[in-house]
Design an enzyme around this catalytic site. Sequence first.
Site, PDB file in Angstrom:
ATOM      1  CD  GLU A  15      40.961  28.254  43.132  1.00 41.22           C
ATOM      2  OE1 GLU A  15      41.197  27.024  43.158  1.00 41.22           O
ATOM      3  OE2 GLU A  15      40.221  28.827  43.949  1.00 41.22           O
ATOM      4  CB  CYS A  28      39.804  30.157  55.164  1.00 35.88           C
ATOM      5  SG  CYS A  28      40.291  31.030  53.643  1.00 35.88           S
ATOM      6  CG  HIS A  86      41.193  34.858  43.834  1.00 38.97           C
ATOM      7  ND1 HIS A  86      41.225  36.222  44.074  1.00 38.97           N
ATOM      8  CD2 HIS A  86      40.120  34.390  44.494  1.00 38.97           C
ATOM      9  CE1 HIS A  86      40.192  36.547  44.835  1.00 38.97           C
ATOM     10  NE2 HIS A  86      39.514  35.458  45.104  1.00 38.97           N
ATOM     11  CG  ASN A  92      33.993  30.897  49.919  1.00 36.64           C
ATOM     12  OD1 ASN A  92      33.378  31.097  50.961  1.00 36.64           O
ATOM     13  ND2 ASN A  92      34.875  31.767  49.448  1.00 36.64           N
ATOM     14  CG  HIS A 110      36.183  37.365  45.004  1.00 32.70           C
ATOM     15  ND1 HIS A 110      36.092  36.178  44.299  1.00 32.70           N
ATOM     16  CD2 HIS A 110      36.847  38.219  44.193  1.00 32.70           C
ATOM     17  CE1 HIS A 110      36.685  36.325  43.123  1.00 32.70           C
ATOM     18  NE2 HIS A 110      37.153  37.549  43.049  1.00 32.70           N
TER      19      HIS A 110
END
Length: 326
Positions: free
Chosen positions: A133, A18, A81, A232, A47
């Site tokens: 996060e 992303c 994060h 995710n 990650h």
Amino acid sequence: MDNGRAMKVLLCAPRGFCAGVDRAIQIVEIALERFGAPVYVRHEIVHNRYVVQSLEDKGAVFVEELEEIEADDRPVIFSAHGVPKEVEADAAARNLFFLDATCPLVSKVHREAEIHHKRGRHILLIGHAGHPEVVGTMGQLPEGTVELIETVRDVARLDVPDPANLAWISQTTLSVDDTKAIVSALNERFPAIVGPHKDDICYATTNRQEAVKAVAADCDAMIIVGAPNSSNSQRLREVALSAGCPRAQLIQRASEIDVESYDGVATLGITAGASAPEELVEEVLDRFAARFSLTLESARTADETIVFPLPRLLRDTAKPEKAVAG
């Protein structure tokens, strides 16, 4: 090699990197180009072990805490994060030169939390305990002003100081459907609760889950390329199963796949978490192509054009071909 077995592969799109991950990696790479090695990074920049290893090979040194940094004159980068404010304060107290690679969508949640706090609201954070996060978001405000909830059951157990002064925010990488259920429970129990103007779950998380939902019921199995500590990526596996795929495997590298166990699979879906580079997807395709005769089909549900700017200090160092893509 026996590639006579036919297998249809549905490649989910969007998948993989992303804009926030791309930006964070660029920050480390450009810092290394500009300042030389070593450049320290607090926590994994994203990650994905493959990404971390490639940056280590270029001279990045990853640490969990600032105390591990031996050279105070070297740049320090905070991961995508986000970090608690006390970490920034510690870095400033030590006169460290630090660059913040926090994803702008995570920073948006931080700002929301600060606004709610200034308006006297008790904040409920939907997220997973211990995730970096979540630690970073809770660390934006004084202890006790942000309360973590992970499930619908947690909502029933809440004992809030003032039901009329509540707000909710969320981790950006959650399951869209699970979060909706929790928000629904919050609204039912606390009608006055205030939510974000725009959903906190990031566009990339949402898009990747929607792409999986679109193909899951048509697949005999799905492969999700990503790390076990990637929220995710874990959510993509859960979404695949809940959307009707009978089998979904989360893998970091193609070598983890027992390809023989896929002999009965006629249609295979493949996607990648937002921290997984496309070369790892290609690695998976190569592994299956060694045993099966593949027919590839792209299953695209959205186009991503979002761009996040680099920190001002690094913008003049970025090369045109490294423009951040969504």
